[in-house]
Enzyme design. Sequence first.
Site, short mmCIF file in Angstrom:
data_model
loop_
_atom_site.label_atom_id
_atom_site.label_comp_id
_atom_site.label_asym_id
_atom_site.label_seq_id
_atom_site.Cartn_x
_atom_site.Cartn_y
_atom_site.Cartn_z
CB SER A 37 -0.92 0.02 1.22
OG SER A 37 -1.70 -1.15 1.25
N1 SAH Z 1 -0.94 -5.02 3.84
C1 SAH Z 1 -0.15 -5.31 2.68
C2 SAH Z 1 -0.77 -4.85 1.37
C3 SAH Z 1 -2.07 -5.50 1.13
S1 SAH Z 1 -2.60 -5.66 -0.53
C4 SAH Z 1 1.27 -4.79 2.82
O1 SAH Z 1 1.62 -4.21 3.85
O2 SAH Z 1 2.07 -5.00 1.89
C5 SAH Z 1 -3.97 -6.71 -0.19
C6 SAH Z 1 -3.61 -8.14 0.07
O3 SAH Z 1 -4.81 -8.82 0.41
C7 SAH Z 1 -3.02 -8.88 -1.14
O4 SAH Z 1 -1.80 -9.43 -0.79
C8 SAH Z 1 -4.07 -9.95 -1.44
O5 SAH Z 1 -3.50 -11.16 -1.92
C9 SAH Z 1 -4.70 -10.15 -0.08
N2 SAH Z 1 -6.04 -10.75 -0.10
C10 SAH Z 1 -7.07 -10.55 -0.95
N3 SAH Z 1 -8.13 -11.29 -0.61
C11 SAH Z 1 -7.77 -11.99 0.51
C12 SAH Z 1 -8.44 -12.94 1.34
N4 SAH Z 1 -9.70 -13.34 1.12
N5 SAH Z 1 -7.75 -13.45 2.39
C13 SAH Z 1 -6.47 -13.07 2.66
N6 SAH Z 1 -5.81 -12.18 1.90
C14 SAH Z 1 -6.44 -11.65 0.84
#
Ligand code: SAH
Length: 218
Positions: free
Chosen positions: A71
Site C-alpha cells: 500500500s
Molecule cells: N498489507 C499489505 C498490502 C495488502 S494488498 C502490505 O503491507 O504490503 C492486499 C492483500 O490482500 C493482497 O496481498 C491480497 O493477496 C490479499 N487478499 C485478498 N483477498 C484476501 C483474502 N480473502 N484473504 C487473505 N488475503 C487476501
Amino acid sequence: MNFLNKSDSDKKFQLKLDSLIEIMKNTGFLKESKVESAFRKIPRHYFVPESMQDQAYENEPILILQNQTISQPSVVSRMTEWLDLREGQKVLEIGSGSGWQSSILGNLVGNGKIFTVERHAKLASFAKDNLKRLGIKNVKIIHGDGRIGLPEESPFDRIMITAACREVPSKLLDQLALDGLLIAPVGENIQSLTVLKKTQTGIIEIKNQKGYVFVPLL
Ligand code: SAH
C-alpha cells in the site's frame, strides 16, 4: 533491526525516507510521533522486490508479487493512526501482502501480537522472509482465507483489512473484542476508509472517509 543503526546499503534511503515523512506530515497523513518512529524502524525498502527498492520511498503503491501491491505509505500511516493501537494488544490483519503494514503494527503493540492472513501462498512466504530479515518476532503470517478470520485466536482488540470489501465480513466482526476497533476500505471501485467499533449495543461507525482504492478482498 533499527533503521537508525543502518548499514551502508541502507544509508542511501535515509534522505528519501526523510522527505517522504515530510510529505506525509505536510499533507496531514502522519500526525503521531510513535507512528513516525515505526515508519523509521520498519524500512519499506525491505518489503519490495529488489528491482523496486529505489522507488520504495515514493508515496505510491508498488507492485510486489501475484499482481498485488504494497500500500501507499500515506494510506498505511492513516490506517495505522486510525486504528489507535495500544501496547500489548492482539491484532488481526487481513491481507499480509509484503508484511510491511503488519510489521508497523507489530512495532506499535510492543509485547502484543499481530496475526496476519494472506490468501496467496507466494506472498505469505515473501512476507515471512521480509520479517525474518528484520528479526520481527511478534507478527505471525498465516496462509488462508482472511474472510473467515482466525476464530481460534479471537477476540482481537483491533482488526485491519487491507483489501477492498463490499461489506465487512460478519465473521470478522464476530471476532472483534468488546470496545475493539476495525478498519477497512469498504466499497467497490472506490472505497471509503471506515472505522467500526464494537459496543455493548452493537457495531457503530466512528469514522468514514471517501476516495481510497485498494486491491479487492477475494
Ligand atoms: N498489507 C499489505 C498490502 C495488502 S494488498 C502490505 O503491507 O504490503 C492486499 C492483500 O490482500 C493482497 O496481498 C491480497 O493477496 C490479499 N487478499 C485478498 N483477498 C484476501 C483474502 N480473502 N484473504 C487473505 N488475503 C487476501
